[in-house]
Design a protein around this motif. Sequence first.
Motif, PDB file in Angstrom:
ATOM      1  N   SER A   1       0.809  -0.754  -0.224  1.00  0.00           N
ATOM      2  CA  SER A   1       0.057  -0.247   0.157  1.00  0.00           C
ATOM      3  C   SER A   1       1.221   0.989  -0.279  1.00  0.00           C
ATOM      4  O   SER A   1       2.091   1.463   0.623  1.00  0.00           O
ATOM      5  CB  SER A   1      -1.060   0.114   0.713  1.00  0.00           C
ATOM      6  N   ARG A   2       0.081   2.502  -0.661  1.00  0.00           N
ATOM      7  CA  ARG A   2       1.137   4.123  -0.646  1.00  0.00           C
ATOM      8  C   ARG A   2       1.565   4.091   0.680  1.00  0.00           C
ATOM      9  O   ARG A   2       1.979   5.434   0.301  1.00  0.00           O
ATOM     10  CB  ARG A   2       0.147   4.396  -1.665  1.00  0.00           C
ATOM     11  N   HIS A   3       0.774   3.995   1.467  1.00  0.00           N
ATOM     12  CA  HIS A   3       0.714   5.208   2.952  1.00  0.00           C
ATOM     13  C   HIS A   3       2.152   5.035   3.578  1.00  0.00           C
ATOM     14  O   HIS A   3       2.422   3.686   3.504  1.00  0.00           O
ATOM     15  CB  HIS A   3      -0.044   4.776   3.696  1.00  0.00           C
ATOM     16  N   PRO A   4       2.900   5.450   3.542  1.00  0.00           N
ATOM     17  CA  PRO A   4       4.391   5.367   4.489  1.00  0.00           C
ATOM     18  C   PRO A   4       4.643   4.532   5.604  1.00  0.00           C
ATOM     19  O   PRO A   4       4.982   3.915   6.249  1.00  0.00           O
ATOM     20  CB  PRO A   4       5.114   6.561   4.159  1.00  0.00           C
ATOM     21  N   ASP A   5       3.823   5.682   6.910  1.00  0.00           N
ATOM     22  CA  ASP A   5       3.464   4.859   7.855  1.00  0.00           C
ATOM     23  C   ASP A   5       2.638   3.925   8.179  1.00  0.00           C
ATOM     24  O   ASP A   5       3.488   3.410   9.277  1.00  0.00           O
ATOM     25  CB  ASP A   5       3.744   5.932   9.033  1.00  0.00           C
ATOM     26  N   ALA A   6       1.693   3.753   7.923  1.00  0.00           N
ATOM     27  CA  ALA A   6       0.885   2.211   7.831  1.00  0.00           C
ATOM     28  C   ALA A   6       0.707   1.937   7.001  1.00  0.00           C
ATOM     29  O   ALA A   6      -0.140   0.428   6.940  1.00  0.00           O
ATOM     30  CB  ALA A   6      -0.306   3.143   7.809  1.00  0.00           C
ATOM     31  N   SER A   7       1.959   1.348   6.124  1.00  0.00           N
ATOM     32  CA  SER A   7       1.768   0.396   4.944  1.00  0.00           C
ATOM     33  C   SER A   7       1.502  -1.020   5.400  1.00  0.00           C
ATOM     34  O   SER A   7       2.250  -1.607   6.220  1.00  0.00           O
ATOM     35  CB  SER A   7       3.525   0.730   3.762  1.00  0.00           C
ATOM     36  N   PHE A   8       1.151  -1.610   4.605  1.00  0.00           N
ATOM     37  CA  PHE A   8       0.901  -2.974   4.018  1.00  0.00           C
ATOM     38  C   PHE A   8       1.162  -4.121   3.504  1.00  0.00           C
ATOM     39  O   PHE A   8       1.362  -3.027   2.483  1.00  0.00           O
ATOM     40  CB  PHE A   8      -0.590  -3.341   4.683  1.00  0.00           C
ATOM     41  N   ALA A   9       1.252  -4.980   3.080  1.00  0.00           N
ATOM     42  CA  ALA A   9       1.543  -5.626   1.556  1.00  0.00           C
ATOM     43  C   ALA A   9       0.636  -6.758   2.110  1.00  0.00           C
ATOM     44  O   ALA A   9       0.320  -7.627   3.081  1.00  0.00           O
ATOM     45  CB  ALA A   9       3.183  -6.021   1.849  1.00  0.00           C
ATOM     46  N   ALA A  10       0.533  -7.330   0.407  1.00  0.00           N
ATOM     47  CA  ALA A  10      -0.316  -8.313   0.476  1.00  0.00           C
ATOM     48  C   ALA A  10       0.233  -9.160  -1.096  1.00  0.00           C
ATOM     49  O   ALA A  10       0.703  -8.792  -2.325  1.00  0.00           O
ATOM     50  CB  ALA A  10      -1.536  -8.032  -0.029  1.00  0.00           C
ATOM     51  N   LEU A  11      -0.415 -10.489  -1.021  1.00  0.00           N
ATOM     52  CA  LEU A  11       0.360 -11.966  -1.946  1.00  0.00           C
ATOM     53  C   LEU A  11      -0.766 -12.752  -2.668  1.00  0.00           C
ATOM     54  O   LEU A  11      -1.483 -13.058  -1.627  1.00  0.00           O
ATOM     55  CB  LEU A  11       1.218 -11.828  -1.813  1.00  0.00           C
ATOM     56  N   GLY A  12      -1.521 -12.227  -3.819  1.00  0.00           N
ATOM     57  CA  GLY A  12      -2.631 -13.020  -3.935  1.00  0.00           C
ATOM     58  C   GLY A  12      -4.135 -12.389  -4.683  1.00  0.00           C
ATOM     59  O   GLY A  12      -3.676 -11.300  -4.556  1.00  0.00           O
ATOM     60  N   ALA A  13      -4.919 -13.692  -5.265  1.00  0.00           N
ATOM     61  CA  ALA A  13      -5.514 -12.765  -5.762  1.00  0.00           C
ATOM     62  C   ALA A  13      -6.594 -11.525  -5.495  1.00  0.00           C
ATOM     63  O   ALA A  13      -7.365 -10.512  -6.245  1.00  0.00           O
ATOM     64  CB  ALA A  13      -6.913 -13.842  -5.220  1.00  0.00           C
TER      65      ALA A  13
END
Length: 289
Positions: A126-138
């Motif tokens: 995700s684009r948010h620097p301080d609270a970013s997350f990441a995901a992999l999949g559909a």
Amino acid sequence: MDELALLKLSEGPVTRSRLVRDLSALGLRAGDVVMFHTRLSALGYVTGGSQTVIDALRQVVGDQGTLMVTCGWNDAPPYEWTSWPREWQDAIRAEHPAFDAGRSEADHSYGRLPEALRRTPGAVRSRHPDASFAALGAAAHRLMDDHPWDDPHGPDSPLARLVQLGGKVLLLGAPLDSLTLLHHAEALSDAPGKRFVDYEQPLLEAGERVWRRFHDIDSSEGAYDYTPVVGGTVDAFEVIGREFVAAGGGSQGRVGAAESHLFDARELTESGVRWIEENVTGAEKAGRS
């Protein structure tokens, strides 16, 4: 090597196939959207480390499932940098690198798995620097795209979308106080004394480094002062999680050598909101009496 480490090693290596069996027994299924937190050392001797854990999770949720982690930004300037001496501020504003979703490291305090997942080919951050997350999949883009700049743990955040998609939260040997989803409960809750932060961080917009201001609950020091409720030595998220488990929420079991938990994201969020509104409000009233 301490006694606990010897015990874990004595159980034999934790392989991908063993993790797949344990995760399936815990209740993880094909097609699941799952946010996971891992204390890798608690699992025992995992052959292949982070890669093996990610591969096992991907095998269980399948092509239609999605994995999600909280990343943050390890090298983000601290919230208070704008109160530092002017020359320090000038140096930071002039030269601090911009947040780059493809390069900026996940917060090291979250362990090895978030960084490993965000660097996996096909992962979306995700684009948010301080609270970013990441995901992999559909569902990675559905979870990550257009992460709100302000209130990044609230409505329309990746955490909110996890709930909307019927997602789950998995603790692989991680403690209950690591339940990042409860920041979403804090953002949604209506209780007195909620604490917020306003801060500036640099990021890239159209290839240009710019400084942007953000507004969020205080997820660092705590969105509420929970001390009157839980005291100063216990984390409120641990208490919320423990009470949720005691009430029959989620499932428990061993994954590798670690006691692990699998929760329904919506149920956990709703339970967290109720706990905050009932207990923080009660503490506020007690303080006025």
